[in-house]
Design an enzyme around this catalytic site. Sequence first.
Site, PDB file in Angstrom:
ATOM      1  N   HIS A 130     -35.239 -45.354 -53.145  1.00 56.48           N
ATOM      2  CA  HIS A 130     -34.342 -46.082 -52.246  1.00 56.48           C
ATOM      3  C   HIS A 130     -33.519 -47.128 -52.984  1.00 56.48           C
ATOM      4  O   HIS A 130     -33.860 -47.531 -54.102  1.00 56.48           O
ATOM      5  CB  HIS A 130     -35.143 -46.796 -51.145  1.00 56.48           C
ATOM      6  CG  HIS A 130     -35.581 -45.882 -50.042  1.00 56.48           C
ATOM      7  ND1 HIS A 130     -36.710 -45.103 -50.142  1.00 56.48           N
ATOM      8  CD2 HIS A 130     -35.034 -45.608 -48.815  1.00 56.48           C
ATOM      9  CE1 HIS A 130     -36.851 -44.398 -49.030  1.00 56.48           C
ATOM     10  NE2 HIS A 130     -35.850 -44.676 -48.208  1.00 56.48           N
ATOM     11  N   LYS A 134     -34.204 -52.758 -50.026  1.00 50.60           N
ATOM     12  CA  LYS A 134     -35.176 -52.365 -48.995  1.00 50.60           C
ATOM     13  C   LYS A 134     -36.381 -53.301 -49.022  1.00 50.60           C
ATOM     14  O   LYS A 134     -36.940 -53.584 -50.093  1.00 50.60           O
ATOM     15  CB  LYS A 134     -35.597 -50.914 -49.241  1.00 50.60           C
ATOM     16  CG  LYS A 134     -36.527 -50.351 -48.192  1.00 50.60           C
ATOM     17  CD  LYS A 134     -36.667 -48.848 -48.349  1.00 50.60           C
ATOM     18  CE  LYS A 134     -37.703 -48.276 -47.374  1.00 50.60           C
ATOM     19  NZ  LYS A 134     -37.461 -48.653 -45.977  1.00 50.60           N
TER      20      LYS A 134
END
Length: 246
Positions: A130, A134
């Site tokens: 990711h 995040k």
Amino acid sequence: MKVAVFGAGGRMGRASCDAVEAADGLELVARIDAGDDREAAAAAQVVIDFTHPDAVMDNLAWCIDRGISAVVGTTGFTPERLDRLRGLLADRPEVGVVIAANFSVGAVLLMRFAEQAARFYESVEVIELHHPDKADAPSGTAISTARRIAAARAEAGVPAPPDATVHELPGARGADVDGVRVHGVRLRGLVAHEEVLFGDPGETLTLRHDSFDRSSFMPGVIAAVRAVPDRPGLTVGIDDILGLGR
Ligand SMILES: NC(=O)C1=CN([C@@H]2O[C@H](COP(=O)(O)OP(=O)(O)OC[C@H]3O[C@@H](n4cnc5c(N)ncnc54)[C@H](OP(=O)(O)O)[C@@H]3O)[C@@H](O)[C@H]2O)C=CC1
Ligand SMILES: O=C(O)C1=N[C@H](C(=O)O)C[C@H](O)C1
């Protein structure tokens, strides 16, 4: 249908506001971000929540209390949190809440394919990759994927994956989610990606899904918004809404 978005200033919130405004029959009535008065959303029939794991339970209690259904993409849902939600919903049987760790069709399919493959392989590991902004690790999708793989293996009587590691730097073998190792990568340039690696003597199988843009989540979000008024109670995952069954 009147829709409000919680987390409207965030990455997913902004994409959701655009998607609601572009959707036939949906009207965006409120954009709520951290610190805003939620009462501006009281006229909504459905709230979309893409906020933060620390904020989402309070937001849902607020919605359920007012009889507002919700579509929730925010991560951090443990079995205990889901039980608390079921308790809140029991007092308002007309309200629906749809929670999905991932609204992209490809990620939903990947989880199903992984579940199907799970019983055939000795080894399995999950890698999620990711963007570095995040907040949570492992991703909600990776946790759901690992849990579904673990349940399918347990049902088929498959033993724990082999692993001879006896010397380990902490974290080197990833997180243990129901006996499945999950590894997290955070890298600028990425959006949301997941690989499931299966291994048996002489062969491996790799399943991979890539979300390159947050528009990939929007068809699932809008389908859930349209469906949730007719789905009282708690729905986890959008498999049914996509017509895939469980
Ligand atoms: N299910 C799915 O398909 C997907 C789920 N996600 C999940 O969605 C969540 C949000 O992700 P993302 O959009 O990238 O995160 P962002 O940090 O970009 O956005 C979150 C937004 O929510 C705001 N916020 C925080 N608390 C509240 C609150 N109490 N009420 C209203 N707004 C609040 C934040 O404000 P501030 O910055 O001021 O705190 C921020 O604007 C994460 O849990 C992520 O894992 C992400 C992508 C897809
Ligand atoms: O934070 C994100 O970006 C994402 N969060 C969800 C998750 O934790 O699984 C869904 C997707 O992976 C993007």
